[in-house]
Design a protein around this motif. Structure first.
Motif, mmCIF file in Angstrom:
data_model
loop_
_atom_site.group_PDB
_atom_site.id
_atom_site.type_symbol
_atom_site.label_atom_id
_atom_site.label_comp_id
_atom_site.label_asym_id
_atom_site.label_seq_id
_atom_site.Cartn_x
_atom_site.Cartn_y
_atom_site.Cartn_z
ATOM 1 N N SER A 104 0.862 -1.191 -0.116
ATOM 2 C CA SER A 104 -0.006 0.134 0.017
ATOM 3 C C SER A 104 0.713 1.147 0.175
ATOM 4 O O SER A 104 0.501 2.219 -0.527
ATOM 5 N N THR A 105 1.958 1.113 0.919
ATOM 6 C CA THR A 105 2.933 2.176 1.024
ATOM 7 C C THR A 105 3.447 2.716 -0.293
ATOM 8 O O THR A 105 3.527 3.920 -0.908
ATOM 9 N N THR A 106 4.038 1.839 -1.327
ATOM 10 C CA THR A 106 4.836 2.139 -2.326
ATOM 11 C C THR A 106 3.907 2.281 -3.545
ATOM 12 O O THR A 106 4.150 3.026 -4.586
ATOM 13 N N VAL A 153 3.015 6.378 -7.075
ATOM 14 C CA VAL A 153 2.233 7.476 -8.216
ATOM 15 C C VAL A 153 2.319 8.839 -7.846
ATOM 16 O O VAL A 153 2.456 9.627 -8.671
ATOM 17 N N LEU A 154 1.785 9.170 -6.472
ATOM 18 C CA LEU A 154 1.807 10.485 -6.189
ATOM 19 C C LEU A 154 2.776 11.224 -6.248
ATOM 20 O O LEU A 154 2.845 12.460 -6.644
ATOM 21 N N LEU A 198 2.839 -2.574 -8.664
ATOM 22 C CA LEU A 198 1.488 -2.114 -9.170
ATOM 23 C C LEU A 198 1.673 -0.424 -9.455
ATOM 24 O O LEU A 198 1.097 -0.271 -10.514
ATOM 25 N N ALA A 199 2.564 0.367 -9.034
ATOM 26 C CA ALA A 199 2.596 1.696 -9.272
ATOM 27 C C ALA A 199 3.246 1.884 -10.612
ATOM 28 O O ALA A 199 2.865 2.666 -11.487
ATOM 29 N N THR A 200 4.160 1.010 -11.068
ATOM 30 C CA THR A 200 4.659 1.211 -12.613
ATOM 31 C C THR A 200 3.487 0.879 -13.457
ATOM 32 O O THR A 200 3.716 1.198 -14.576
ATOM 33 N N LYS A 201 2.458 -0.075 -13.076
ATOM 34 C CA LYS A 201 1.481 -0.440 -14.026
ATOM 35 C C LYS A 201 0.743 1.011 -14.272
ATOM 36 O O LYS A 201 0.214 1.323 -15.259
ATOM 37 N N LEU A 202 0.322 1.706 -13.206
ATOM 38 C CA LEU A 202 -0.364 2.844 -13.130
ATOM 39 C C LEU A 202 0.252 3.934 -13.854
ATOM 40 O O LEU A 202 -0.202 4.916 -14.365
ATOM 41 N N ASN A 221 -8.896 8.225 -6.169
ATOM 42 C CA ASN A 221 -9.142 7.233 -7.081
ATOM 43 C C ASN A 221 -8.094 6.302 -6.706
ATOM 44 O O ASN A 221 -8.281 5.101 -6.768
ATOM 45 N N LEU A 222 -6.880 6.782 -6.211
ATOM 46 C CA LEU A 222 -5.871 5.974 -5.904
ATOM 47 C C LEU A 222 -6.125 4.937 -4.707
ATOM 48 O O LEU A 222 -5.536 4.004 -4.615
ATOM 49 N N VAL A 223 -6.586 5.687 -3.646
ATOM 50 C CA VAL A 223 -7.048 4.991 -2.569
ATOM 51 C C VAL A 223 -8.080 4.146 -2.774
ATOM 52 O O VAL A 223 -8.063 2.744 -2.320
#
Length: 240
Positions: A99-101, A106-107, A161-165, A178-180
């Protein structure tokens, strides 16, 4: 954790061979989509404006339920966990990590090569299988702290997961909720997947074959992780 003695009868070796073959096929077939988002999902995300809590929760849950690398790691984590309290502790650490990363990646627009990140995720599967086989104590005389390792690898799973977004054009309006929502969906997907895995594991543990097959199953799990690592490193070397 209770681990069976290290012995591999012929029947188990045969079983392991079939399991490894199946896992390799599944991993290779799935890996083709490892660095992308489905076209329908991509079109929705890039076309959405403002808050879309429900759809983002659905996308997060879908990604976790279909994320073979995350599921393989979870299987390894709970393989020798018999108490729900222990399962809850390890899964919570994993959730905190990813959840943290996921959110910060992304942010804050923290970027890394997705192939390298996914290769490390593959290594997390290898690590957990080797740990279940007590390989670290056998080879090095001591094992890493399992809780710390699950947390650290959770960071990498979330960064994956972040790299996909980050590959998508996300609307700035409503990005945080939306990210949450996406992250909440990931947690719901993890809960559903974990429930199914635990039911199957408990049914298997109730049979005589569990102790006979546990070593072979983790050997197959380790091989699947190595396949994932190899695929991602190949993608890194050959990417344009």
């Amino acid at each position: 954790m209770v681990r069976p003695a290290l012995s591999l009868p012929t029947g188990i070796l045969r079983w392991a061979g079939w399991a490894v073959a199946l896992l390799v096929i599944v991993a290779l077939r799935s890996a083709a989509h490892a660095h992308g988002v489905g076209e329908d999902d991509r079109a929705f995300i890039e076309g959405a404006a403002g808050m879309a809590i429900g759809p983002y929760m659905y996308l997060g849950a879908k990604h976790m339920v279909t994320g073979y690398d995350h599921l393989l790691f979870l299987v390894g984590v709970i393989f020798f966990l018999y108490r729900l309290k222990d399962v809850g502790t390890y899964v919570t650490l994993f959730a905190i990590g990813h959840s943290t990363t996921l959110l910060l990646g992304v942010l804050l627009d923290i970027r890394a090569n997705p192939y390298i990140v996914d290769a490390i995720i593959g290594l997390s599967v290898v690590y957990k299988a080797l740990d279940n086989l007590d390989g670290f104590r056998t080879l090095f005389g001591r094992a890493p702290n399992p809780k710390a390792a699950v947390l650290v690898f959770g960071f990498f799973h979330g960064f994956g997961l972040a790299t996909k977004l980050q590959d998508l054009t996300l609307s700035k309006e409503g990005m945080v909720p939306n990210l949450v929502s996406f992250n909440v969906g990931v947690e719901l997907g993890q809960f559903m997947a974990l429930g199914a895995i635990l039911i199957l594991m408990n049914l298997w543990r109730a049979t005589d074959s569990f102790r006979r097959s546990a070593i072979a199953a983790n050997a197959a799990l380790m091989c699947a992780g190595l396949v994932l690592v190899g695929y991602q490193l190949t993608g890194y070397v050959t990417q344009a």
